[in-house]
Write a protein that holds these residues in place. Structure first.
Motif, mmCIF file in Angstrom:
data_model
loop_
_atom_site.group_PDB
_atom_site.id
_atom_site.type_symbol
_atom_site.label_atom_id
_atom_site.label_comp_id
_atom_site.label_asym_id
_atom_site.label_seq_id
_atom_site.Cartn_x
_atom_site.Cartn_y
_atom_site.Cartn_z
ATOM 1 N N UNK A 508 28.739 52.433 29.493
ATOM 2 C CA UNK A 508 28.925 51.795 30.802
ATOM 3 C C UNK A 508 29.598 50.380 30.724
ATOM 4 N N UNK A 509 30.271 50.263 31.871
ATOM 5 C CA UNK A 509 30.874 48.864 31.881
ATOM 6 C C UNK A 509 29.549 47.731 31.702
ATOM 7 N N UNK A 510 30.329 46.579 30.569
ATOM 8 C CA UNK A 510 29.392 45.537 30.504
ATOM 9 C C UNK A 510 29.322 44.421 31.436
ATOM 10 N N UNK A 511 30.392 44.569 32.375
ATOM 11 C CA UNK A 511 30.880 43.394 33.374
ATOM 12 C C UNK A 511 31.636 44.123 34.628
ATOM 13 N N UNK A 512 31.658 43.462 35.467
ATOM 14 C CA UNK A 512 32.630 43.783 36.566
ATOM 15 C C UNK A 512 34.139 43.345 36.377
ATOM 16 N N UNK A 535 37.935 43.586 32.387
ATOM 17 C CA UNK A 535 38.324 42.450 32.383
ATOM 18 C C UNK A 535 38.688 41.784 30.931
ATOM 19 N N UNK A 536 38.093 40.798 30.655
ATOM 20 C CA UNK A 536 38.045 40.245 29.247
ATOM 21 C C UNK A 536 36.977 40.603 28.376
ATOM 22 N N UNK A 557 35.787 48.319 38.271
ATOM 23 C CA UNK A 557 34.324 49.068 38.172
ATOM 24 C C UNK A 557 33.324 47.637 38.262
ATOM 25 N N UNK A 558 32.262 48.152 38.754
ATOM 26 C CA UNK A 558 30.974 47.041 38.744
ATOM 27 C C UNK A 558 30.514 47.174 37.350
ATOM 28 N N UNK A 559 29.678 46.247 37.085
ATOM 29 C CA UNK A 559 28.650 46.289 36.138
ATOM 30 C C UNK A 559 27.935 47.518 36.041
ATOM 31 N N UNK A 560 27.776 48.257 34.773
ATOM 32 C CA UNK A 560 26.693 49.174 34.755
ATOM 33 C C UNK A 560 27.476 50.555 35.009
ATOM 34 N N UNK A 561 28.963 50.642 35.410
ATOM 35 C CA UNK A 561 29.574 51.978 35.906
ATOM 36 C C UNK A 561 29.987 52.702 34.464
#
Length: 600
Positions: A508-512, A535-536, A557-561
């Motif tokens: 899952x995404x660590x950040x947005x 992002x970075x 993507x948002x965080x957690x995606x």
């Protein structure tokens, strides 16, 4: 006999006369043909066709001018206009001007291969470098020695379709001029003689097996690639070459159970047997093979069009072979979209549904978002929304602009996708059935009033209220169960266990932010290896294995995606075929739809 394109090209090459080749690269919307090539001479004489009418007239004029100007290879667009609608379709043509040179035979070689019935690939560069090459099924090549290009050509022959490929940053188009479809005629009587004559006009090669020499003569089968006379049919079959493009027609009174079982064990996809319904019942009662193998046997043979004479039976049989070969329904084109199914969503589970419906001969249109967030992109028709066209196993999905283009793509034997998350096109499509395969874990607006039959996948729907039927999607004893009252099991949020790993394998995404990756599905990765960025923020592999799912680049993507998944089985992982779960759920949808049709 009319000359083929390569035969005429060989003649012009020997005479050092310039000519042009015109090839259909791509079509959209309404078009008379989706593929094909023609040869245009300086006199405007032509060999072969790309569909006739205004398109062909345009191509002849463009090619004639290109010859006169000695123009470099180029692509040109033609807009299809119809009385009822302007800009009903578009055809992209590629024009190559050939400055023939008898001292460097190229098309002469292609013509020789064609006359000998050797399948080959004719490839050419889509750049302005006028690069062409040949690759035959006997592994001979001409025009290139580049291994990567020849490997693509070999794969194209194995797959049996034209395609565009990229090698070292340059695009090439690969075509297969000789139909790979070939017939195996068991028996040399009147019906197979008529089939041989008609097959010749379709460009299909054929082989003949007989037990009687007088029914396998050169006079009866002048164009046969091979004629074999054996003491028994089985003995003769053992001397014949059979592959997955070989369609078998049996019209012999000496054909027996041993011969049928021999054919069943070969790759032939079609075994048509001339005979009565009584003969068919007797054959099937004796067959001791799985039902999936029995489905390749057709007895009685042909389509129900009222046949009597050998020529009529030949027409009916070859029509059935084309239907099976092309995966089509055989229905009247007038009524083509009468049983239309709309699938909302084109992710990996939805793709299993789409594929099962499509393979059953049903017309399917897919509604998706503009930028789907699927991660299993190699087995999701949704990927066509990014790439314009995608292939999942043997089925092609193509993105379309509007309903008219989608219906044209349907008739071309592909799955059309439309950007329509709100279902605006439903009013114009008027589907008989809607399948909500968005899998959002909640209902995003589907109602029972949307179509005569509404099916929903997974939790978030109540059968009898939101839809007519719910299909269980949770792995386990109930997966694929048809629910006509109530709801599917609630989502647990726990992925299926693979090699002992569940939640750990899904990333899952660590950040947005915007997702980006230089990796691709199928890559092997080590634990903690950076495989992407949001992002970075780096995204690391949680375990060692193969990347089986990966979000498309450029999506925010948002965080957690959910953005990727790793298969711990590594090289044993399968990322190119639709999953067992998706196919099982698709089978349940098909069962519901078949039941609905039977009760209408």
């Amino acid at each position: 006999m009319n000359k083929t394109l390569f035969h005429r090209a060989g003649e012009l090459e020997e005479a050092s006369c310039p000519f042009a080749l015109v090839t259909i690269l791509k079509t959209s919307g309404s078009a008379s043909r989706n593929q094909g090539s023609m040869l245009v001479e300086g006199s405007k004489a032509i060999t072969a066709t790309i569909g006739g009418g205004a398109l062909e007239a345009f191509a002849i004029e463009a090619a004639h001018k290109a010859i006169a100007r000695r123009q470099e290879d180029y692509a040109v667009s033609f807009t299809v206009d119809q009385e009822a609608k302007k800009k009903a379709g578009e055809v992209i043509l590629f024009i190559q001007v050939i400055q023939s040179d008898a001292s460097s035979p190229f098309f002469t070689v292609a013509s020789e291969w064609e006359q000998r019935g050797i399948p080959f690939v004719f490839g050419f560069s889509l750049e302005k470098e006028s690069s062409r090459f040949l690759y035959s099924s006997t592994q001979k090549s001409l025009g290139t020695s580049r291994e990567a290009l020849l490997l693509h050509a070999k794969q194209s022959l194995e797959e049996g379709f034209d395609k565009r490929v990229e090698v070292s940053g340059k695009e090439y188009f690969l075509t297969i001029p000789i139909p790979l479809t070939n017939l195996l005629l068991v028996g040399g009587g009147h019906v197979n003689q008529a089939i041989a004559n008609l097959a010749r006009t379709l460009g299909y090669g054929y082989q003949v097996v007989e037990t009687r020499a007088e029914f396998a003569t050169d006079e009866l089968f002048a164009h046969a690639k091979k004629r074999v006379v054996g003491r028994t049919i089985t003995e003769g079959l053992k001397k014949i070459s059979i592959n997955r493009f070989t369609y078998t027609v049996v019209a012999s009174h000496t054909f027996d159970q041993d011969a049928l079982e021999y054919l069943i064990a070969t790759p032939t996809p079609y075994i048509g047997i001339l005979g009565s319904k009584l003969k068919a019942r007797m054959l099937f009662e004796r067959l001791t093979v799985p039902p999936s193998q029995k489905r390749r046997v057709f007895c009685p043979i042909g389509l129900d069009i009222g046949t009597e004479t050998p020529s009529e039976i030949a027409l009916s049989t070859l029509a059935q072979i084309m239907k099976e070969k092309n995966g089509r329904s055989g229905k009247d084109l007038r009524d083509f979209a009468k049983d239309l199914v709309v699938v909302r969503g084109g992710g990996d589970l939805a793709t299993g549904v789409i594929k099962r419906l499509f393979n059953a001969g049903l017309p399917v249109v897919v509604l998706e978002t503009e930028k789907p967030t699927v991660i299993r992109t190699t087995v999701s028709f949704a990927q066509a929304m990014f790439e314009g066209e995608t292939r999942v196993e043997d089925v092609v999905g193509r993105r379309c602009r509007d309903v008219d283009e989608a219906l044209g793509v349907l008739q071309s034997g592909m799955v059309p996708l439309l950007a329509d998350p709100q279902g605006v096109f439903l009013e114009k499509l008027k589907p008989l059935c809607i399948v909500d395969a968005i899998l959002a874990k909640r209902n995003l607006g589907t109602t029972m009033a949307d179509a005569p039959l509404v099916i929903a996948l997974g939790p978030g729907f109540k059968a009898g209220k939101d839809c007519h039927v719910v299909i269980e999607t949770k792995r386990g004893h109930s997966m694929g169960r048809i629910i006509r009252e109530g709801e599917a099991l609630a989502n647990t949020g726990i992925p299926g266990i693979i090699a002992g790993f569940g939640r750990e394998r899904v990333i899952h995404s660590p950040d947005e932010g915007v997702f980006s990756s230089d990796r691709k599905i199928g890559d092997l990765v080590k634990k903690d290896e950076v495989i992407a960025y949001v992002g970075k923020s780096p995204v690391r592999a949680p375990l060692e294995g193969m990347i089986r799912g990966l979000l498309n680049n450029g999506l925010t993507v948002p965080t957690g995606f959910k953005i990727a998944d790793i298969d711990p089985r590594g090289l044993k992982a399968d990322f190119t075929t639709v999953s067992d779960k998706a196919m099982a759920i698709g089978g349940s949808v098909l069962e519901v739809f078949d039941n609905f049709l039977a009760r209408r």
